[in-house]
Enzyme design. Sequence first.
Site, short mmCIF file in Angstrom:
data_model
loop_
_atom_site.label_atom_id
_atom_site.label_comp_id
_atom_site.label_asym_id
_atom_site.label_seq_id
_atom_site.Cartn_x
_atom_site.Cartn_y
_atom_site.Cartn_z
N ARG A 1 0.78 -1.29 0.22
CA ARG A 1 0.06 -0.01 0.10
C ARG A 1 0.76 1.23 0.01
O ARG A 1 0.20 2.42 -0.04
CB ARG A 1 -0.85 -0.01 1.13
CG ARG A 1 -1.83 -1.09 0.98
CD ARG A 1 -2.78 -1.02 2.34
NE ARG A 1 -3.90 -0.03 1.81
CZ ARG A 1 -5.12 0.08 2.14
NH1 ARG A 1 -5.60 -0.71 3.22
NH2 ARG A 1 -5.78 1.16 2.08
N CYS A 2 2.32 1.28 0.16
CA CYS A 2 2.96 2.14 0.37
C CYS A 2 3.70 2.51 -1.10
O CYS A 2 4.29 1.64 -1.82
CB CYS A 2 4.20 1.98 1.24
SG CYS A 2 5.54 3.15 1.20
#
Length: 113
Positions: A9-10
């Site tokens: 998600r980063c």
Amino acid sequence: MIKIYHNPRCSKSRNGLEIIKESGKNFEIVSYLENTPSKEELKQLLNLLNINAESLIRKNEAVWKENFKGKDLTEEQLIEAMVKFPKLIERPIVTNGKKAVIGRPPEKISEII
């Protein structure tokens, strides 16, 4: 073997993973939010990174602000916090043998692969 402690998600972690893929070298992905490093693993990472535990903590995370901000914590307590709340661990971390970097900016990963 190259290893990336990755959070999909980063964006920085995704960029770091791309750099490793483009290198053509074999690597392992550790999804550290699901497979949290143990206290011993974190101590080894800190040693490879040559930093203290506080330097590996994401201090803008809500869990940090709500539970730890402003407290005088020992190295051991900081490591325990990262084990309990892996979201606090800075990302991505890339290791290659006896070398490691935090991939911020992601281009730093190129230094060890």
